[in-house]
Design an enzyme around this catalytic site. Sequence first.
Site, PDB file in Angstrom:
ATOM      1  N   LYS A  42       0.819  -1.227   0.000  1.00 45.67           N
ATOM      2  CA  LYS A  42       0.000   0.000   0.000  1.00 45.67           C
ATOM      3  C   LYS A  42       0.850   1.273   0.000  1.00 45.67           C
ATOM      4  O   LYS A  42       0.449   2.292  -0.530  1.00 45.67           O
ATOM      5  CB  LYS A  42      -0.930   0.010   1.217  1.00 45.67           C
ATOM      6  CG  LYS A  42      -1.937  -1.133   1.249  1.00 45.67           C
ATOM      7  CD  LYS A  42      -3.091  -0.905   0.297  1.00 45.67           C
ATOM      8  CE  LYS A  42      -4.099  -2.043   0.347  1.00 45.67           C
ATOM      9  NZ  LYS A  42      -5.159  -1.917  -0.654  1.00 45.67           N
ATOM     10  N   GLU A  59      -9.723   5.766   3.199  1.00 48.67           N
ATOM     11  CA  GLU A  59     -10.503   4.659   3.777  1.00 48.67           C
ATOM     12  C   GLU A  59      -9.528   3.519   4.027  1.00 48.67           C
ATOM     13  O   GLU A  59      -8.478   3.458   3.401  1.00 48.67           O
ATOM     14  CB  GLU A  59     -11.595   4.205   2.796  1.00 48.67           C
ATOM     15  CG  GLU A  59     -11.154   3.181   1.735  1.00 48.67           C
ATOM     16  CD  GLU A  59     -10.087   3.683   0.773  1.00 48.67           C
ATOM     17  OE1 GLU A  59     -10.008   4.908   0.564  1.00 48.67           O
ATOM     18  OE2 GLU A  59      -9.313   2.857   0.238  1.00 48.67           O
ATOM     19  N   SER A  95       1.789  -9.735  -0.734  1.00 47.58           N
ATOM     20  CA  SER A  95       1.412  -8.324  -0.636  1.00 47.58           C
ATOM     21  C   SER A  95       1.676  -7.703   0.734  1.00 47.58           C
ATOM     22  O   SER A  95       1.856  -6.490   0.838  1.00 47.58           O
ATOM     23  CB  SER A  95      -0.066  -8.163  -0.996  1.00 47.58           C
ATOM     24  OG  SER A  95      -0.867  -8.997  -0.182  1.00 47.58           O
TER      25      SER A  95
HETATM   26  C1  LIG Z   1      -1.545  -7.082   2.773  1.00 46.61           C
HETATM   27  C2  LIG Z   1      -2.706  -6.755   1.899  1.00 46.61           C
HETATM   28  N1  LIG Z   1      -2.867  -7.432   0.745  1.00 46.61           N
HETATM   29  C3  LIG Z   1      -3.904  -7.190  -0.083  1.00 46.61           C
HETATM   30  C4  LIG Z   1      -4.855  -6.244   0.231  1.00 46.61           C
HETATM   31  C5  LIG Z   1      -6.001  -6.051  -0.712  1.00 46.61           C
HETATM   32  O1  LIG Z   1      -5.976  -4.850  -1.397  1.00 46.61           O
HETATM   33  P1  LIG Z   1      -5.686  -4.772  -2.944  1.00 46.61           P
HETATM   34  O2  LIG Z   1      -6.595  -5.748  -3.606  1.00 46.61           O
HETATM   35  O3  LIG Z   1      -5.991  -3.373  -3.306  1.00 46.61           O
HETATM   36  O4  LIG Z   1      -4.256  -5.126  -3.163  1.00 46.61           O
HETATM   37  C6  LIG Z   1      -4.745  -5.506   1.413  1.00 46.61           C
HETATM   38  C7  LIG Z   1      -5.730  -4.482   1.756  1.00 46.61           C
HETATM   39  O5  LIG Z   1      -5.752  -3.911   2.790  1.00 46.61           O
HETATM   40  C8  LIG Z   1      -3.627  -5.766   2.257  1.00 46.61           C
HETATM   41  O6  LIG Z   1      -3.462  -5.113   3.425  1.00 46.61           O
END
Ligand SMILES: Cc1ncc(COP(=O)(O)O)c(C=O)c1O
Length: 394
Positions: A90, A112, A378
Amino acid sequence: MSKYHVNEKGYYGPFGGAYVPEMLYPNVEELQQKYLAIMQEESFQKEFHDLLKDYVGRPSPLYHAKRFSEKYGVNIFLKREDLNHTGAHKINNTIGQILLAERLGKKRIIAETGAGQHGVATATVCALKGLECVVYMGEVDIQRQAPNVARMKMMGASVVAAQSGSKTLKDATNEALRDWINNPVDTHYIIGSVVGPHPYPDLVARFQSIISQETKRQLIEKTGRSNPDYVLACVGGGSNAAGMFYHFLDEEDVKLIAIEAAGHGVHSGESAATTALGKDGVLHGSRSILMQTEDGQVIEPYSISAGLDYPGIGPQHAWLFRSGRGQYVSITDDEAMQAGLLLTKLEGIIPAIESSHALAYLEKMSFKGDENVVICLSGRGDKDLDNYMKYFGF
Ligand SMILES: Cc1ncc(COP(=O)(O)O)c(C=O)c1O
């Protein structure tokens, strides 16, 4: 730009656009007119890349997970967004958007958040730049992501609880949009995923595209080829997946797999498997696919992972799904939790529960053995320890 990127009208195939109340036209139009020019400025690019390097810690490693690879009989590479400052992908987007806000002369930032990762990343860049920060978060998420709430407060942000609906990400987004309508002049809304009115899905994807840009270079070093056979990423709104897919979109030999949250099961009534259950409609300012009743009411989503607990997906994902370029699948809470524990035991890496959904899909794939698979890790699991502890009884 290819057919998978946004066109000059703000659409991806039939999806996208900017469906906003009249009060927001000036803000959205200002962004539409200026975002590309600002992002292309040399001074913008320099500050963005300097911060990504020295503040975020990029490039994030591409790690060849050997024991995990052995288990699945294939070469698995993890793109380590979990090692970024603040613990997830993020921050790539919030660094980009805070620089954009500065150049637009905005003094107040709103955001948000679901898992709290985007809220933390926004509070972080506001502390970095000395700007006021208000984060909207569903009451349920405030409970299940307490460490992130504390982090935001330490950094000086106000965290405002969203009390409507399922009290999760969708409701927090509604509150943030309401705030923006009431404060159109001095406020920039840092949206945390590839959702919202045009140009948000495109600008967030561009900031996150650093993920696949680095991956290509790293793959050449490690495998001699810049393209893997498969790229996997979890999808809430879809920003880590959009960044992970970005530079592979036109390379049709690379299979793109997006993993949504099936909660207690796709048809259990408690899920967030948007492509399996959703229909075309408008949510949070863009036309996409969303979970809705026959008469168009948004269905409350459910997932154990706050970041995937969202009833829609970004318009680019809707298009990748509809056009067949991407494969959209889903993973249950139980499958994700087991995959998170497995990675921890085999590699010593505790993943965010969101990322565990992507890892879990390996169980459903079959391989010849010599393929290369890249998975976007992620985020890290620190914020989820409480949930892991409750689930496994540690
Ligand atoms: C570690 C992590 N992965 C994935 C996501 C999902 O978001 P996005 O689909 O925008 O990557 C989030 C959302 O808060 C997150 O904290």
